[in-house]
Design a protein around this motif. Structure first.
Motif: not given
Length: 115
Positions: A7, A58, A62, A65-69, A71, A112, A115
């Protein structure tokens, strides 16, 4: 469940990449008499090191985390690094409206992660 290292490592790498990115994008403002072509080449050279940290951040991030997270996290890190850079390197302290705008971006990044 991802480990603490899984993380945190992407965050550390994004922090490092943003230091390089900020110098590549804004460091030349201190040297306005330098020829633009020289500034562009120097910025590309600095950006190479940014990508050496950002791409693994990244890629490895990944997995957690998700790509939006990623970013959203990157945007907040960018703002923090930029605020320090602006005040310490460029001698341009941020005003209340800059802080307010940055805070709104931080709230957007926080959303973002919901959840």
């Amino acid at each position: 469940m991802p480990s603490l290292a899984e993380r945190i490592l992407p965050v550390i790498l994004l922090l490092g990449s943003n230091v390089f990115m900020t110098f590549a994008w804004y460091g030349h403002l201190k040297y306005k008499s330098a020829p633009i072509f020289t500034v562009i080449i120097a910025s590309w050279g600095i950006a190479f090191f940014e990508y050496m940290l950002q791409v693994p951040a990244n890629r490895w991030g990944s997995a957690v985390y998700s790509a939006p997270q990623l970013k959203g996290m990157q945007e907040v890190i960018t703002l923090v690094v930029f605020a320090v850079f602006s005040a310490s390197y460029l001698g341009q302290s941020l005003k209340w409206n800059h802080w307010a705008g940055f805070a709104l971006i931080a709230v957007a990044a926080w959303l973002i992660f919901l959840e």
